[in-house]
Design a protein around this motif. Structure first.
Motif, short mmCIF file in Angstrom:
data_model
loop_
_atom_site.label_atom_id
_atom_site.label_comp_id
_atom_site.label_asym_id
_atom_site.label_seq_id
_atom_site.Cartn_x
_atom_site.Cartn_y
_atom_site.Cartn_z
N ASP A 204 -27.11 11.67 -24.59
CA ASP A 204 -26.46 11.32 -25.85
C ASP A 204 -25.01 11.79 -25.91
O ASP A 204 -24.30 11.51 -26.88
CB ASP A 204 -27.24 11.86 -27.05
N GLY A 205 -24.55 12.50 -24.90
CA GLY A 205 -23.17 12.95 -24.84
C GLY A 205 -22.85 14.17 -25.68
O GLY A 205 -21.74 14.72 -25.60
N ARG A 206 -23.79 14.63 -26.48
CA ARG A 206 -23.53 15.70 -27.45
C ARG A 206 -23.48 17.08 -26.78
O ARG A 206 -24.36 17.45 -26.02
CB ARG A 206 -24.61 15.70 -28.53
N LEU A 207 -22.44 17.83 -27.11
CA LEU A 207 -22.31 19.21 -26.67
C LEU A 207 -22.26 20.11 -27.90
O LEU A 207 -21.46 19.88 -28.80
CB LEU A 207 -21.03 19.40 -25.83
N HIS A 208 -23.13 21.12 -27.93
CA HIS A 208 -23.17 22.02 -29.09
C HIS A 208 -23.31 23.46 -28.61
O HIS A 208 -23.72 23.72 -27.46
CB HIS A 208 -24.30 21.63 -30.04
N GLU A 209 -23.01 24.39 -29.48
CA GLU A 209 -22.88 25.79 -29.11
C GLU A 209 -24.18 26.45 -28.65
O GLU A 209 -24.15 27.48 -27.98
CB GLU A 209 -22.30 26.59 -30.28
N ALA A 210 -25.32 25.88 -28.98
CA ALA A 210 -26.61 26.48 -28.59
C ALA A 210 -26.99 26.16 -27.14
O ALA A 210 -27.95 26.74 -26.62
CB ALA A 210 -27.71 26.01 -29.53
N LEU A 211 -26.25 25.26 -26.50
CA LEU A 211 -26.56 24.90 -25.12
C LEU A 211 -26.28 26.07 -24.17
O LEU A 211 -25.33 26.84 -24.38
CB LEU A 211 -25.73 23.70 -24.68
N LEU A 212 -27.08 26.19 -23.14
CA LEU A 212 -26.83 27.18 -22.10
C LEU A 212 -25.68 26.70 -21.22
O LEU A 212 -25.77 25.61 -20.63
CB LEU A 212 -28.08 27.38 -21.25
N PRO A 213 -24.59 27.44 -21.13
CA PRO A 213 -23.47 27.00 -20.30
C PRO A 213 -23.87 26.81 -18.84
O PRO A 213 -24.55 27.68 -18.25
CB PRO A 213 -22.46 28.15 -20.44
N GLN A 214 -23.47 25.69 -18.27
CA GLN A 214 -23.73 25.38 -16.86
C GLN A 214 -22.51 24.70 -16.26
O GLN A 214 -22.56 23.53 -15.87
CB GLN A 214 -24.96 24.48 -16.73
N PRO A 215 -21.38 25.42 -16.20
CA PRO A 215 -20.15 24.80 -15.70
C PRO A 215 -20.29 24.35 -14.26
O PRO A 215 -20.97 25.00 -13.45
CB PRO A 215 -19.12 25.93 -15.83
N ILE A 216 -19.65 23.23 -13.93
CA ILE A 216 -19.76 22.68 -12.58
C ILE A 216 -18.42 22.66 -11.86
O ILE A 216 -18.34 22.20 -10.71
CB ILE A 216 -20.36 21.25 -12.60
N ASN A 217 -17.35 23.12 -12.51
CA ASN A 217 -16.07 23.21 -11.81
C ASN A 217 -15.48 24.61 -11.99
O ASN A 217 -15.96 25.41 -12.81
CB ASN A 217 -15.09 22.12 -12.27
N LEU A 218 -14.44 24.91 -11.24
CA LEU A 218 -13.86 26.25 -11.25
C LEU A 218 -13.28 26.61 -12.61
O LEU A 218 -13.38 27.76 -13.05
CB LEU A 218 -12.79 26.36 -10.16
N TYR A 219 -12.66 25.64 -13.28
CA TYR A 219 -12.05 25.90 -14.58
C TYR A 219 -13.13 26.30 -15.60
O TYR A 219 -13.00 27.29 -16.31
CB TYR A 219 -11.29 24.67 -15.05
N GLY A 220 -14.19 25.53 -15.67
CA GLY A 220 -15.27 25.85 -16.59
C GLY A 220 -15.92 27.18 -16.27
O GLY A 220 -16.24 27.97 -17.18
N ALA A 221 -16.10 27.46 -14.98
CA ALA A 221 -16.70 28.73 -14.58
C ALA A 221 -15.80 29.91 -14.96
O ALA A 221 -16.29 30.96 -15.41
CB ALA A 221 -16.96 28.74 -13.08
N ALA A 222 -14.49 29.74 -14.80
CA ALA A 222 -13.56 30.82 -15.15
C ALA A 222 -13.57 31.08 -16.65
O ALA A 222 -13.57 32.25 -17.09
CB ALA A 222 -12.15 30.46 -14.69
N LYS A 223 -13.59 30.03 -17.44
CA LYS A 223 -13.63 30.21 -18.89
C LYS A 223 -14.93 30.89 -19.33
O LYS A 223 -14.93 31.74 -20.24
CB LYS A 223 -13.46 28.86 -19.60
#
Length: 276
Positions: free
Chosen positions: A97-116
């Protein structure tokens, strides 16, 4: 309320300085901010807009984490609340559904997301209730210069230089785009009464990338849209329920975004014509 902004020359920092309500704020570059602490005297809220671009190309390093280095300086300034500008990249890919919300478990897939995500966790340990994390969608605006590699920046350069916008994905892919000027209007509201926790900031809905390109071309007055690949790549939109409840932020509607893109296209044309 005294607010300090680190990263004065950044894309978001410049947008903040353009607003009348920030005239009394303290703006400084990150090197000055890390060189000494006197600028923190009397500050109630700190917003950091600076980020080491090396962390988009290399694995996370605390030595390059400007957020972490600033937060460590706040041990001696317990009155300062920290606003961290994070990214939707922390979440990783959205569900169907494309929805991103704060209760989701973070699972970054790139270096930028992982660093943040690393920064968020480190700052939470240091600052606890003095931390507000703002996860931003695709912040957009007039990005012809500055070397930015965002969707809007690449589209603007291509339209101005080649008379076309080329998409390497389906034009029907919907993403959440947030005009930088609107973000700059929201940040003073948040800084005035910051609440601890994590909050999404974005349009609150997705818009087809092909439609964005169409509006930019329409405002520019000419040009073509080419699609080189029909892959279904990275659709997402940010759920703003938490930010709406905490700060009364309602997002950006389609008409606002359309008018914004048309105006950006017109600005590109004016700059192009003036240079000829």
């Amino acid at each position: 309320m005294t607010v300090a902004v680190v990263g004065a020359s950044s894309f978001i920092g410049r947008a903040l300085q353009a607003r009348a309500q920030t005239a009394s704020w303290r703006f400084l570059d990150w090197r000055t901010a890390l060189a000494e602490d006197a600028w923190l005297d009397g500050v109630d809220c700190l917003i950091n807009c600076a980020f080491d671009p090396a962390l988009k190309r290399e694995p996370y390093s605390a030595a390059r984490d400007i957020d972490l280095q600033l937060a460590e300086r706040l041990r001696d300034y317990p009155q300062v609340h920290y606003l961290m500008l994070s990214s939707r990249m922390v979440y990783g890919p959205a569900a169907a559904d494309g929805r991103l919300h704060e209760a989701l478990l973070p699972q970054p897939i790139n270096l930028y997301g992982a660093a943040k995500w690393q920064s968020e966790q480190a700052l939470q340990c240091l600052l606890e209730q003095r931390l507000t994390v703002l996860r931003l969608s695709n912040v957009c605006g007039y990005e012809l210069g500055g070397g930015r590699q965002s969707f809007f920046a690449m589209a603007a350069r291509s339209l101005s230089e080649q008379g076309r916008i080329v998409l390497d994905m389906s034009p029907f892919i919907e993403r959440d785009f947030l005009p930088v000027e609107i973000l700059a209007a929201w940040l003073p509201l948040i800084a005035a009464a910051p609440q601890p926790g994590v909050f999404n900031l974005g349009a609150g809905q997705g818009t087809a990338t092909g439609r964005i390109a169409q509006w930019l071309i329409q405002g520019y007055g000419e040009g073509e849209l080419l699609v080189s690949n029909l892959r279904e790549h990275d659709p997402f939109w940010l759920d703003l329920s938490a930010a709406t409840q905490a700060y009364g932020i309602a997002g950006v509607d389609t008409a606002q975004l359309r008018d914004y893109c048309l105006a950006l296209g017109q600005r590109l044309r004016l700059v192009k014509d003036a240079a000829q």
